[in-house]
Design a protein around this motif. Sequence first.
Motif, PDB file in Angstrom:
ATOM      1  N   GLN A 133      -1.436   4.242   7.262  1.00  0.00           N
ATOM      2  CA  GLN A 133      -2.671   4.060   7.998  1.00  0.00           C
ATOM      3  C   GLN A 133      -2.410   4.172   9.495  1.00  0.00           C
ATOM      4  N   ARG A 190      -6.868   5.493  -1.538  1.00  0.00           N
ATOM      5  CA  ARG A 190      -5.743   4.632  -1.201  1.00  0.00           C
ATOM      6  C   ARG A 190      -5.173   4.052  -2.492  1.00  0.00           C
ATOM      7  N   GLU A 230       0.830  -1.185   0.000  1.00  0.00           N
ATOM      8  CA  GLU A 230       0.000   0.000   0.000  1.00  0.00           C
ATOM      9  C   GLU A 230       0.872   1.245   0.000  1.00  0.00           C
ATOM     10  N   VAL A 233      -0.178   4.170   1.208  1.00  0.00           N
ATOM     11  CA  VAL A 233      -0.739   5.108   2.157  1.00  0.00           C
ATOM     12  C   VAL A 233      -0.266   4.734   3.535  1.00  0.00           C
ATOM     13  N   LYS A 292      -4.796  11.301   0.072  1.00  0.00           N
ATOM     14  CA  LYS A 292      -4.611  10.036   0.796  1.00  0.00           C
ATOM     15  C   LYS A 292      -5.683   9.792   1.841  1.00  0.00           C
TER      16      LYS A 292
END
Length: 575
Positions: A91, A217, A87, A89, A213
């Motif tokens: 989190q 995603r 990913e 992004v 963001k």
Amino acid sequence: MEDVAEELGEPEHGSAVKCPVCALEVPSMEINNHLDTCLKKPCGVTTKKRRLSSHEDDPAGGSPSPGWPLMLGAANFSLFHNHKVSERVCQETPSKAPFFSIASSKRTEAKQNINAASTCEAQKQEQVQGDPLQSGTNQKDKNLAEKLDGKPLADKLRPCTLENYMGQNKVLGENTMLRHLLQANDIPSLILWGPPGCGKTTLAHIIAKSTNKINTRFITLSATSAGTSDVREVIKQAQNELKFFKRKTVLFVDEIHRFNKTQQDTFLPHVECGTITLIGATTENPSFQVNAALLSRCRVLVLEKLSVEAMEAILKRAVCSLGIQVLQDDEQAECSSSDTSECHVYIEAKALTTLAHLCDGDARIGLNGLQLSVQSRLAAGPDTQTPGMTIKEEHIKEGLQRSHILYDRAGEEHYNCISALHKSMRGSDQNASLYWLGRMLEGGEDPLYVARRLVRFASEDIGLADPLALPQAVSAYQACHFIGMPECDVILAQCVMYLARAPKSIAAYSAYSKVKEHLKNHKGPLPPVPLHLRNAPTKLMKNLGYGKGYKYNPMYGEPVNQDYLPPEAKGIKFV
């Protein structure tokens, strides 16, 4: 809500519940809304009482209830699933989570938590540094060898913004529709088609960095290592993200042509309904390698091979970021010290131009070739004859492993070699003809270009002396088009030898040259076509005299005395 509260062991309505993210006490009726707010905070924003390690979540050293992830949805824990998805992004997840033993073993989860923290930290560094071609704070403290160490230069200097993305102005220029869509964060499903090194993956990374963001995603898959199960896992996460948090998912699939048509069908319904926005990159023709149904749901973006001008601009920005000074033809290197760390490094402008031509529009080859040339020059140390360390044209050719081939398919050698081949065949010298053919093909010349020149030679220099020469050349061109290099080299060699052996005649070439010269030197308007040579398909044209007096030659047994030239050109001999 009551079922969820019962499953999690929550207190009755009105009692306080500890938030598993920020550790604040929140009324049980407001816990869902509070969790949505916590999880939507950007990376790095924390509350005063937030704890980052699992042993701090509970004063007694306990862990949060294992039921609370079920209330958040599986989408928030995609970093802890054991799949090949990376990913883009950051989190809001704890750095350690031993209570996530539901999906996999503790060892796997611990490694994934570390990877998640590394991803978050790397994104923070990217936000601080910005574009690698414009950053200079930390780079100034490094010498040239340290800047070149580690990852390939092509990956280090990958542009991060559309402003620094070069060479594709036709599709991503200032006023193009696609550029406006990307700037507005309205990303359509795309298929990026282009040769290696033209910027497909770079464009995908720019899209990833420019997306919002919080609302989007970005996930990357490579068709060389991923499978249908990985795609289904991403789609499942995307559905949860869209359902619970209204977050869009952009999926970038590199080398998408590696998926077969059945695997590509997995994307169809989800691209259609907007669950995912698909961006695929391929070097193969999408018309043949991508499912037609998927192709109709995506916009094909054709990226061209980088021009020499674009390559020169990319290389100049690269040497500027490395602190290398470009020397023009009349400039000399200067250095006051023999120490490599203090001695300036220079590169000739001619060397950059040569590299821009030899890399054949592939930015990856150009930048990595530059890196290898600089590293080898640094290893050799300062030049004893000239001050400083100067990277010359021969160093560039050595870095590209093409120093033994003195051929530049876009420069002077391109025209020199084709001229030498043409004149060698005209002189019926088979040995020299094959030599120049080899120089061109082994230097990277397009075989179809050579084949086209042979077709021209068959009429210009052989012509009527051997009428079979032209069919021979045309057949060679078609064969080269069918099978390509390197198999077509012997086909071109056969054609070159035939044309070199054939008798020569320039009658057709000379005759037509006289026609062009006559038309070029004619003063005033060109004379009309004589009436008896005109066709008369209508009654009106017959009444105007079209075709009147024309003698149909097959009806006569003897030669017909008839003029076929305008009166103004009568008596001129072209043959």
